[in-house]
Design an enzyme around this catalytic site. Structure first.
Site, PDB file in Angstrom:
ATOM      1  N   HIS A 195       0.818  -1.217   0.000  1.00  0.00           N
ATOM      2  CA  HIS A 195       0.000   0.000   0.000  1.00  0.00           C
ATOM      3  C   HIS A 195       0.848   1.262   0.000  1.00  0.00           C
ATOM      4  O   HIS A 195       0.528   2.235  -0.665  1.00  0.00           O
ATOM      5  CB  HIS A 195      -0.914   0.015   1.232  1.00  0.00           C
ATOM      6  CG  HIS A 195      -2.160  -0.763   1.037  1.00  0.00           C
ATOM      7  ND1 HIS A 195      -2.641  -1.673   1.934  1.00  0.00           N
ATOM      8  CD2 HIS A 195      -3.015  -0.793   0.001  1.00  0.00           C
ATOM      9  CE1 HIS A 195      -3.732  -2.217   1.470  1.00  0.00           C
ATOM     10  NE2 HIS A 195      -3.981  -1.711   0.293  1.00  0.00           N
ATOM     11  N   CYS A 202      -3.335  -4.044 -15.628  1.00  0.00           N
ATOM     12  CA  CYS A 202      -3.704  -3.012 -14.652  1.00  0.00           C
ATOM     13  C   CYS A 202      -2.938  -3.185 -13.346  1.00  0.00           C
ATOM     14  O   CYS A 202      -3.207  -2.492 -12.371  1.00  0.00           O
ATOM     15  CB  CYS A 202      -5.203  -3.001 -14.400  1.00  0.00           C
ATOM     16  SG  CYS A 202      -5.798  -4.490 -13.600  1.00  0.00           S
TER      17      CYS A 202
HETATM   18  C1  PEP Z   1      -3.412  -6.878  -9.193  1.00  0.00           C
HETATM   19  O1  PEP Z   1      -3.499  -7.837  -8.441  1.00  0.00           O
HETATM   20  O2  PEP Z   1      -2.462  -6.711 -10.007  1.00  0.00           O
HETATM   21  C2  PEP Z   1      -4.441  -5.831  -9.177  1.00  0.00           C
HETATM   22  C3  PEP Z   1      -4.452  -4.876 -10.083  1.00  0.00           C
HETATM   23  O3  PEP Z   1      -5.351  -5.854  -8.149  1.00  0.00           O
HETATM   24  P1  PEP Z   1      -5.013  -5.374  -6.633  1.00  0.00           P
HETATM   25  O4  PEP Z   1      -3.652  -4.756  -6.637  1.00  0.00           O
HETATM   26  O5  PEP Z   1      -6.089  -4.416  -6.263  1.00  0.00           O
HETATM   27  O6  PEP Z   1      -5.108  -6.687  -5.908  1.00  0.00           O
END
Ligand code: PEP
Ligand code: MG
Length: 556
Positions: free
Chosen positions: A186, A486
């Site tokens: 985070h 993403c």
């Molecule tokens: C991922 O896991 O790459 C993703 C985009 O989702 P998060 O980071 O919210 O788990």
């Protein structure tokens, strides 16, 4: 100490300045016992301090907005956890002072978290931060955290709690360096949202003395100790060169020979939209809707609240593309009303789409809210499910979308290796794929994304991860469908070229990274990106893959 330390660059830019250490001293209150008749007064003092700290975290959240707000509000909930508070009161009733009761109750809770498995490692820093804030208030000493300073400085810490990163003043904090924290933690995500250069997972970082001048390169992950005037000048020139390239780049994402790769923003709610627009995002590639659910982990937000938040984001991108991810609860984002409390290994448990299929009413409400929010808007709404494992998952999600009467494209996130390996069959059910490389790396390498010590294995340059990206992208290409990225991998300007070379059709990232990726992509042809991708896949380690791709792109 070596002259150059190497960690993981998680937020671009160069910062040169004096180091200031984060005030992390653990305040251990005295163990002096109190008379029984003082217990009610001490309990009231503890309760007041807890409430004040929770209110302060919420106020900091309101100030910060966006993803930071959700993280801080989750910390406020942690502070007011009823079981934790009951434990504090019990300890005071048998002779602890308010501060000692808080200190010991948090220590017991921390031990419980640690025993529950490493997946909670990322939350421990948040919990310690909450404890330190409450104890400091009770003792009447300054809050631990970001040092007070009128002079700009490089902030150095073992780990940064979201409460601190959220309030970093970019005009004073030139950059930050942490010893712990992985590239997908985070803190790293928040650093990028702030646009502050940052290096994490840097062994020995806390050994750098207060006041020493360092140069932090958030792109390469290098921290240079006491750089000479010449070295500082060289780094400044490099930073200026990068900045000029950024300023010169605008418009849609494309390679130098015109191959279009839309550059999209990752957002956590309406608060992140302004930064996305400012960075020239062509739309949203990942709307992490779970941030709307973190306000109150006991129940889902009402349908109306959801409609309002979704509409604000959709309205910001008229005619653009907005990819909304349905709720991804569980593992590192547990919600009390949905996530089982007793899973032995939550990252491998009921999370993401699995949770929604067990609670179809939550999914139905969310899809209905999205349908209402998009009504009458020209936006291209796309909806995707997190943690799709196989074709049956994809089919169940697509069916739920159809039943909700949603006029949108339905897609699947590829975050589990099985989904990448069998992308072709998943694409029989959905219209697009989106690679969540953060979780895909975690599951490919069995390496918890919250654990800084495993950063090597979470490195998205790992050739095994690139193989899975290639498998998903070529299945999508064969099916005539799109396959974006993403995860945080998309935010690395060189890796973005490699991903393009692997056949990925869009790149979505924290807004602050968009200009860097745009400038980098515009420098190379599609054929160069493809050659760099082939070179990276032929390597045997992340480090070699990065070097091989860089060599191809620099024409060596
Ligand atoms: C991922 O896991 O790459 C993703 C985009 O989702 P998060 O980071 O919210 O788990
Ligand atoms: Mg994920």
């Amino acid at each position: 100490m070596e002259k150059t330390l190497r960690g993981v660059g998680v937020s671009h830019g160069v910062a040169i300045g004096q180091v200031r250490h984060m005030g992390t001293a653990v305040l251990e209150p005295p163990t002096t016992r109190i008379p029984t008749e003082d217990a009610p007064r001490e309990q009231a003092r503890a309760k007041a301090a807890v409430d004040a700290v929770a209110a302060d975290l919420i106020a900091r959240g309101n100030l910060a907005g966006g993803e930071a707000q959700a993280v801080l509000e989750a910390q406020a909930l942690m502070a007011q956890d009823p079981e934790l508070m009951a434990d504090v009161e019990r300890r005071i009733a048998v002779g602890s002072s308010a501060e000692r009761g808080v200190y010991d109750a948090f220590a017991a809770y921390r031990a419980l978290l640690a025993a529950a498995g490493e997946y909670l490692a990322g939350r421990v820093a948040d919990l310690d931060d909450v404890r330190n804030r409450i104890v400091a208030r009770l003792l009447g000493v300054p809050m631990p955290g970001v040092p007070d300073s009128d002079e700009p400085y490089v902030l150095l810490a073992r780990d940064l709690a979201p409460a601190d990163t959220a309030l970093l003043d970019p005009t004073l904090v030139l950059g930050f360096v942490t010893e712990e924290g992985g590239p997908t933690s985070h803190s790293a995500i928040l650093a990028r949202a702030l646009g502050v250069p940052a290096v994490v997972a840097l062994p020995g970082a806390t050994g750098i003395a207060e006041g020493v001048v360092v140069a932090v390169d958030g792109s390469s992950g290098e921290v240079l100790i006491s750089p000479s005037e010449a070295e500082q000048a060289e780094l400044r020139a490099l930073a200026a060169e990068r900045k000029a390239a950024l300023a010169a780049s605008s418009g849609p994402g494309r390679t130098s020979d015109g191959h279009l790769v839309p550059l999209l923003a990752n957002v956590g709610g309406p608060g992140d939209v302004a930064a996305a627009l400012e960075a020239g995002a062509e739309g949203v590639g990942l709307f992490r809707t779970e941030f709307l659910f973190l306000d109150d982990s006991k129940r889902a937000p009402s349908e109306e609240t959801q409609v309002e938040a979704y509409r604000k984001v959709l309205e910001a991108f008229p005619e653009g593309r907005v990819v909304v991810r349905v709720l991804d609860a569980g593992a590192d984002k547990p919600l009390e009303f949905l996530t089982p409390a007793d899973e032995p290994n939550p990252a491998l448990g009921v999370r993401g789409l699995r949770t929604l299929l067990e609670h179809p009413e939550v999914l139905r409400t969310q899809l209905r809210a999205l349908a209402t929010a998009a009504e009458g808007l020209p936006v291209h709404l796309e909806v995707m499910a997190p943690m799709v494992a196989d074709r049956a998952d994809a089919k169940a999600f697509a069916q739920a979308c159809r039943e909700a009467g949603l006029e949108a494209k339905f897609g699947a996130m590829v975050e589990i290796p099985s989904a990448a390996l069998r992308a072709r069959s998943i694409l029989e059910e959905v219209e697009f794929l989106s690679l969540g490389t953060n979780d895909l790396a975690q599951y490919t390498f069995a390496a918890d994304r919250q654990v800084g010590a495993l950063a090597r294995l979470q490195d998205p340059w790992q050739p095994a991860l690139l193989d899975l990206v290639a498998a998903a992208a070529s299945a999508a290409q064969a099916a005539g469908k799109s396959c974006g990225v993403c995860g945080e991998a998309a935010a690395d300007p060189v890796l973005a070229c490699v991903l393009t070379g692997l056949g990925v059709t869009s790149l979505s990232m924290g807004s602050a990274s968009i200009p860097y990726v745009r400038a980098s992509l515009a420098t190379f042809t599609l054929a160069q990106c493809q050659r760099a991708a082939a070179a990276a896949r032929s390597a045997d380690s992340a480090e070699e893959a990065r070097t091989a791709a860089q060599q191809v792109l620099s024409g060596e």
